[in-house]
Design an enzyme around this catalytic site. Structure first.
Site, PDB file in Angstrom:
ATOM      1  N   GLU A 297      14.170  -3.978 -35.279  1.00 51.21           N
ATOM      2  CA  GLU A 297      14.715  -5.238 -34.788  1.00 51.21           C
ATOM      3  C   GLU A 297      14.948  -5.202 -33.279  1.00 51.21           C
ATOM      4  OE1 GLU A 297      17.283  -8.149 -37.502  1.00 51.21           O
ATOM      5  OE2 GLU A 297      18.536  -6.682 -36.477  1.00 51.21           O
ATOM      6  N   HIS A 318       3.881  14.036 -52.094  1.00 49.71           N
ATOM      7  CA  HIS A 318       3.064  13.934 -53.308  1.00 49.71           C
ATOM      8  C   HIS A 318       2.606  12.499 -53.554  1.00 49.71           C
ATOM      9  CE1 HIS A 318       3.895  18.080 -54.853  1.00 49.71           C
ATOM     10  NE2 HIS A 318       4.896  17.945 -53.999  1.00 49.71           N
ATOM     11  N   LYS A 432      14.326 -17.738 -41.167  1.00 48.26           N
ATOM     12  CA  LYS A 432      15.456 -18.535 -41.658  1.00 48.26           C
ATOM     13  C   LYS A 432      15.155 -20.026 -41.538  1.00 48.26           C
ATOM     14  CE  LYS A 432      19.121 -15.192 -40.565  1.00 48.26           C
ATOM     15  NZ  LYS A 432      20.355 -14.974 -39.777  1.00 48.26           N
TER      16      LYS A 432
END
Length: 441
Positions: A297, A318, A432
C-alpha cells in the site's frame, strides 16, 4: 537488534551500485527525519515514539486488565491496518494452541462474566471481509461466552467493518443486559460515525487514532496496543522496542533499514519486481501479512514498486518451491529469521532406525530449520534469486517492536526513493467507489 545479511544479493548488483545510491538514500532518510517529503503530515507514527505517552500505555493496560478479568473473548472489528498489526503481534507472541483452560464450574459466577478470569481472553477478528457465513458461525460459537468488542475505524463507515459492527451490536443486545458497557471504539478524535454512536449509546471506552497516523502504521497506537495488551503481551516492552529502533535508525545514516531500502530499489531497477518475504517459523506468517500491506500500500503507486507476497517455508517449498528455484527470474526473496529458536525440541534416537533418521538424532528441530534456511538461501541464489535475510533477536515483545519499526522506516525511505507518497492509498479508494455505485449508495 535487527540486522541485514546481504551475502546472497551482492553478486546481483553492479559494482559500486550501493555506493552510488548513497546520496539518494541519505536524502530520503533526511526527508523522513525532517518531514520534508511527500505526505510528511502523516509521520505521526514517528512522533509518538519520539515523545512516548506513558499515561496512554497505562490507560490501555488498565482497560486490558478489565478484559483479562471479565472477558472470555475480545472480538476486534477492523480491516487492513486496523487488524493486521495486532493479529501479527499476537500470533507471534502467544501459544499456537489456546492456553485457556476452563476453571472448575462455580455456581457463584454471574451470568455474562468470564468463567476463567485469571487468563487473557481469546482475541478474535472480524470485519475484514464480507463473508456472512463466517460472521454467522462466529457469533454462534460465541454464544454463552463473555464477549467484549473493540471496533476500530477512523471514519466509522468502512463498509466491511461497519456492516460487521451493525450485526455484532444486534447480537450483543440479544446476549447481554448492558451491551454498551462491553463495547470499546477506536476512532477519530471527533469526526465519524463511531463518535455519533458513542454519543447515543455511551460505550464503555473510546480510544483515539491520531490524525497523522495511517492505518498500516497504527500498530503502535491504541489500534494495535489494546488487543495486544488484552492478549497478555507486555506492551511497554513492545512499544519501547520500537522507540529503541527509532532512536537507533534516526542516528545512523548507514543503518541496515536504509540498506534494505536501497537494495530493494536497485533490484527493482534491474527488473526484479516481486519480493517474497519468506518465514520458516509459522508464528511469523502474520508478520508477513502485515508487511505485505505496509509495503504494497505504501509503494504500489504510479506503476512502480515491488509486488509483495509471503511464503511459509518449509511448507511452501513443497508447493511453489519449484517456481522459486527455476521459474521467471523477476523476484527477490527476504528471509525473516529469529536468532533464537522459539522452543528447543530434541530429536530422539530409535533402536531400529527404520526411518533412517538417526543421523539427526540429538539435534533439535531448530537445527533442522537452520539447515533448511541455509540450504534454501544458497540454492535460490544459485538459481538466480537474489535474497537477503533480516535477523532479529527473538520472539519476544521488545525485538518484535524493533522489527516493526525497522520495516516502517525502511518503507518510508523506499517510497521516497521511488518518488511516491508512501503514506496515502488512492488506489484503495477506487475499488470502494465502484463497490458503492453497485450498492446504490
Amino acid at each position: 537488534m535487527v540486522s541485514l545479511d546481504t551475502q546472497h544479493a551482492q553478486s546481483f548488483l553492479d559494482d559500486g551500485a550501493l555506493a552510488d545510491l548513497k546520496p539518494q538514500i541519505e536524502e530520503a532518510h533526511e526527508a523522513v527525519l525532517n518531514k520534508t517529503g511527500k505526505g510528511s503530515h502523516m509521520l505521526g507514527w514517528r512522533d509518538l515514539l519520539l515523545d512516548p505517552d506513558d499515561a496512554l500505555l497505562q490507560d490501555i493496560e488498565a482497560t486490558a486488565h478489565r478484559l483479562r478479568r471479565d472477558a472470555d473473548v475480545l472480538l476486534c472489528l477492523g480491516i487492513g491496518g486496523s487488524y493486521l498489526g495486532a493479529r501479527a503481534v499476537i500470533s507471534a507472541l502467544t501459544p499456537y494452541l489456546s492456553a485457556r483452560q476452563p476453571d472448575p464450574p462455580s455456581p457463584d459466577t454471574p451470568e455474562g462474566q468470564s468463567m476463567h478470569p485469571s487468563q487473557p481472553p481469546e482475541v478474535r477478528f472480524a470485519g475484514h471481509h464480507t463473508s456472512g457465513a463466517y460472521l454467522r458461525e462466529l457469533l454462534s460459537d460465541l454464544d454463552g461466552k463473555s464477549v467484549f468488542v473493540n471496533v476500530i475505524s477512523k471514519s466509522g463507515t468502512t463498509l466491511e467493518t461497519a456492516l460487521s459492527f451493525r450485526v455484532v451490536r444486534a447480537w450483543m443486545h440479544d446476549q447481554f443486559d448492558a451491551p454498551s458497557d462491553r463495547i470499546i471504539i477506536t476512532t477519530d478524535k471527533e469526526q465519524g460515525a463511531l463518535n455519533a454512536l458513542h454519543e447515543a449509546n455511551d460505550f464503555y471506552k473510546k480510544y483515539v487514532i491520531p490524525d497523522d497516523v495511517g492505518g498500516r502504521f497504527s500498530v503502535l497506537t491504541p489500534v494495535g496496543l489494546l488487543p495486544i495488551a488484552a492478549a497478555g503481551i507486555d506492551i511497554h516492552s513492545f512499544f519501547y522496542g520500537a522507540v529503541s529502533a527509532c532512536e537507533e535508525i534516526s542516528a545512523d545514516a548507514e543503518h541496515d533499514a536504509l540498506r534494505y531500502a536501497a537494495l530493494r530499489y536497485l533490484l527493482l531497477n534491474d527488473d526484479y519486481d516481486v519480493e517474497a518475504l519468506a518465514v520458516f517459523e509459522p508464528k511469523l506468517r502474520n508478520i508477513g501479512r502485515w508487511w505485505q500491506q505496509l509495503f504494497g500500500e505504501s509503494e504500489g503507486k504510479e506503476h512502480t514498486g515491488l509486488f509483495p507476497t509471503v511464503a511459509q517455508y518449509t511448507t511452501d517449498l513443497h508447493s511453489i518451491g519449484q517456481y522459486m528455484q527455476q521459474g521467471q527470474r523477476n523476484l527477490m526473496e527476504t528471509f525473516l529469521m529469529p536468532k533464537k529458536d522459539p522452543a528447543s525440541l530434541s530429536i530422539p534416537e530409535t533402536e531400529d532406525d527404520v526411518d533412517g533418521l538417526n543421523y539427526v538424532a540429538g539435534k533439535t528441530m531448530g537445527d533442522v530449520t537452520r539447515a533448511a534456511y541455509d540450504g534454501t538461501a544458497q540454492a535460490h541464489a544459485n538459481g538466480g534469486v537474489p535474497n537477503v535475510t533480516i535477523w532479529f533477536d527473538a520472539l519476544a515483545p521488545q525485538p518484535i517492536g524493533e522489527l516493526l519499526y525497522f520495516f516502517e522506516h525502511a518503507v518510508a525511505v523506499s517510497g521516497y526513493l521511488l518518488d511516491v507518497n508512501p503514506f496515502n492509498q488512492p488506489g484503495v479508494e477506487d475499488y470502494k467507489s465502484e463497490m458503492y455505485d453497485r450498492l446504490d449508495r
